[in-house]
Design a protein around this motif. Structure first.
Motif, PDB file in Angstrom:
ATOM      1  N   UNK A  48       0.828  -1.208   0.000  1.00  0.00           N
ATOM      2  CA  UNK A  48       0.000   0.000   0.000  1.00  0.00           C
ATOM      3  C   UNK A  48       0.860   1.255   0.000  1.00  0.00           C
ATOM      4  N   UNK A  49       1.936   1.211   0.734  1.00  0.00           N
ATOM      5  CA  UNK A  49       2.842   2.363   0.793  1.00  0.00           C
ATOM      6  C   UNK A  49       3.472   2.615  -0.579  1.00  0.00           C
ATOM      7  N   UNK A  50       3.897   1.545  -1.249  1.00  0.00           N
ATOM      8  CA  UNK A  50       4.480   1.686  -2.590  1.00  0.00           C
ATOM      9  C   UNK A  50       3.439   2.220  -3.567  1.00  0.00           C
ATOM     10  N   UNK A  51       2.205   1.697  -3.481  1.00  0.00           N
ATOM     11  CA  UNK A  51       1.134   2.182  -4.360  1.00  0.00           C
ATOM     12  C   UNK A  51       0.829   3.652  -4.084  1.00  0.00           C
ATOM     13  N   UNK A  52       0.826   4.027  -2.819  1.00  0.00           N
ATOM     14  CA  UNK A  52       0.566   5.429  -2.460  1.00  0.00           C
ATOM     15  C   UNK A  52       1.674   6.334  -2.975  1.00  0.00           C
ATOM     16  N   UNK A  53       2.916   5.865  -2.879  1.00  0.00           N
ATOM     17  CA  UNK A  53       4.042   6.667  -3.367  1.00  0.00           C
ATOM     18  C   UNK A  53       3.930   6.851  -4.878  1.00  0.00           C
ATOM     19  N   UNK A  54       3.568   5.789  -5.585  1.00  0.00           N
ATOM     20  CA  UNK A  54       3.399   5.873  -7.033  1.00  0.00           C
ATOM     21  C   UNK A  54       2.278   6.840  -7.370  1.00  0.00           C
ATOM     22  N   UNK A  55       1.178   6.725  -6.642  1.00  0.00           N
ATOM     23  CA  UNK A  55       0.038   7.611  -6.867  1.00  0.00           C
ATOM     24  C   UNK A  55       0.418   9.068  -6.604  1.00  0.00           C
ATOM     25  N   UNK A  56       1.128   9.304  -5.501  1.00  0.00           N
ATOM     26  CA  UNK A  56       1.519  10.672  -5.141  1.00  0.00           C
ATOM     27  C   UNK A  56       2.459  11.256  -6.195  1.00  0.00           C
ATOM     28  N   UNK A  57       3.387  10.439  -6.683  1.00  0.00           N
ATOM     29  CA  UNK A  57       4.302  10.907  -7.720  1.00  0.00           C
ATOM     30  C   UNK A  57       3.525  11.252  -8.986  1.00  0.00           C
ATOM     31  N   UNK A  58       2.577  10.397  -9.352  1.00  0.00           N
ATOM     32  CA  UNK A  58       1.740  10.670 -10.524  1.00  0.00           C
ATOM     33  C   UNK A  58       0.940  11.941 -10.350  1.00  0.00           C
ATOM     34  N   UNK A  59       0.434  12.149  -9.147  1.00  0.00           N
ATOM     35  CA  UNK A  59      -0.336  13.355  -8.851  1.00  0.00           C
ATOM     36  C   UNK A  59       0.538  14.601  -8.957  1.00  0.00           C
ATOM     37  N   UNK A  60       1.757  14.522  -8.449  1.00  0.00           N
ATOM     38  CA  UNK A  60       2.677  15.659  -8.544  1.00  0.00           C
ATOM     39  C   UNK A  60       3.024  15.956 -10.000  1.00  0.00           C
ATOM     40  N   UNK A  61       3.238  14.907 -10.794  1.00  0.00           N
ATOM     41  CA  UNK A  61       3.525  15.099 -12.216  1.00  0.00           C
ATOM     42  C   UNK A  61       2.345  15.761 -12.921  1.00  0.00           C
ATOM     43  N   UNK A  62       1.137  15.292 -12.613  1.00  0.00           N
ATOM     44  CA  UNK A  62      -0.058  15.878 -13.205  1.00  0.00           C
ATOM     45  C   UNK A  62      -0.193  17.343 -12.812  1.00  0.00           C
ATOM     46  N   UNK A  63       0.043  17.637 -11.540  1.00  0.00           N
ATOM     47  CA  UNK A  63      -0.047  19.014 -11.058  1.00  0.00           C
ATOM     48  C   UNK A  63       0.964  19.899 -11.794  1.00  0.00           C
ATOM     49  N   UNK A  64       2.166  19.389 -11.998  1.00  0.00           N
ATOM     50  CA  UNK A  64       3.205  20.145 -12.701  1.00  0.00           C
ATOM     51  C   UNK A  64       2.777  20.413 -14.147  1.00  0.00           C
ATOM     52  N   UNK A  65       2.254  19.388 -14.833  1.00  0.00           N
ATOM     53  CA  UNK A  65       1.806  19.567 -16.221  1.00  0.00           C
ATOM     54  C   UNK A  65       0.656  20.567 -16.308  1.00  0.00           C
ATOM     55  N   UNK A  66      -0.285  20.480 -15.361  1.00  0.00           N
ATOM     56  CA  UNK A  66      -1.409  21.418 -15.360  1.00  0.00           C
ATOM     57  C   UNK A  66      -0.944  22.851 -15.110  1.00  0.00           C
ATOM     58  N   UNK A  67       0.020  23.035 -14.226  1.00  0.00           N
ATOM     59  CA  UNK A  67       0.550  24.366 -13.951  1.00  0.00           C
ATOM     60  C   UNK A  67       1.267  24.914 -15.187  1.00  0.00           C
ATOM     61  N   UNK A  68       2.038  24.068 -15.875  1.00  0.00           N
ATOM     62  CA  UNK A  68       2.714  24.498 -17.102  1.00  0.00           C
ATOM     63  C   UNK A  68       1.688  24.891 -18.162  1.00  0.00           C
ATOM     64  N   UNK A  69       0.618  24.116 -18.269  1.00  0.00           N
ATOM     65  CA  UNK A  69      -0.430  24.418 -19.244  1.00  0.00           C
ATOM     66  C   UNK A  69      -1.132  25.728 -18.891  1.00  0.00           C
ATOM     67  N   UNK A  70      -1.408  25.920 -17.593  1.00  0.00           N
ATOM     68  CA  UNK A  70      -2.051  27.162 -17.154  1.00  0.00           C
ATOM     69  C   UNK A  70      -1.186  28.362 -17.506  1.00  0.00           C
ATOM     70  N   UNK A  71       0.116  28.252 -17.267  1.00  0.00           N
ATOM     71  CA  UNK A  71       1.015  29.359 -17.580  1.00  0.00           C
ATOM     72  C   UNK A  71       1.060  29.624 -19.081  1.00  0.00           C
ATOM     73  N   UNK A  72       1.100  28.558 -19.883  1.00  0.00           N
ATOM     74  CA  UNK A  72       1.120  28.729 -21.340  1.00  0.00           C
ATOM     75  C   UNK A  72      -0.158  29.407 -21.816  1.00  0.00           C
ATOM     76  N   UNK A  73      -1.297  28.986 -21.280  1.00  0.00           N
ATOM     77  CA  UNK A  73      -2.569  29.615 -21.658  1.00  0.00           C
ATOM     78  C   UNK A  73      -2.607  31.074 -21.220  1.00  0.00           C
ATOM     79  N   UNK A  74      -2.072  31.343 -20.040  1.00  0.00           N
ATOM     80  CA  UNK A  74      -2.027  32.712 -19.522  1.00  0.00           C
ATOM     81  C   UNK A  74      -1.176  33.587 -20.454  1.00  0.00           C
TER      82      UNK A  74
END
Length: 125
Positions: A48-74
């Motif tokens: 469960x800890x490994x799955x949570x770490x994978x999920x958290x990393x994926x979430x951070x990557x998604x957040x980073x991509x969304x922030x980059x997209x927001x800045x590009x749109x801005x």
């Protein structure tokens, strides 16, 4: 090391079904069961800890991509706004030039002396 040898000997003796109800054998079975359950729990926890770490990393990557997209749109929005502002200003200048050209042509046309004086007075007011 010596206590491990004793425990191994006790286990060996408890393998005989006739000794199944001996207190030492009951204690060993209970200990083995708890150890197995503990190991299963720890394995489940690690998984469960490994799955949570994978999920958290994926979430951070998604957040980073969304922030980059927001800045590009801005940035695109601001570039478009500047373009639109200069375009509108250019259109206003173009319209003013057309109006001036229209007035010049009107003034040059025959019989426009009366209209030029009225247009001059209307443009002065």
């Amino acid at each position: 090391a010596f206590s491990a040898e004793i425990t191994n000997y006790e286990r060996e003796l408890c393998e005989d079904p006739s000794r199944r109800d001996y207190a030492v054998c009951i204690r060993l079975r209970k200990h083995d069961k708890e150890t197995t359950e503990n190991d299963a729990f720890e394995e489940s926890y690690k998984q469960h800890r490994a799955e949570s770490a994978t999920w958290a990393t994926g979430l951070q990557d998604l957040q980073k991509r969304l922030e980059e997209r927001r800045q590009a749109l801005h940035q695109r929005h601001h570039a478009h706004s500047r373009l639109t502002s200069s375009h509108v200003k250019g259109m206003a200048d173009w319209a003013a030039d057309l109006e001036a050209m229209h007035m010049q042509l009107k003034d040059r046309s025959p019989g426009s002396s009366s209209s030029s004086s009225s247009s001059s007075s209307s443009s002065s007011s």
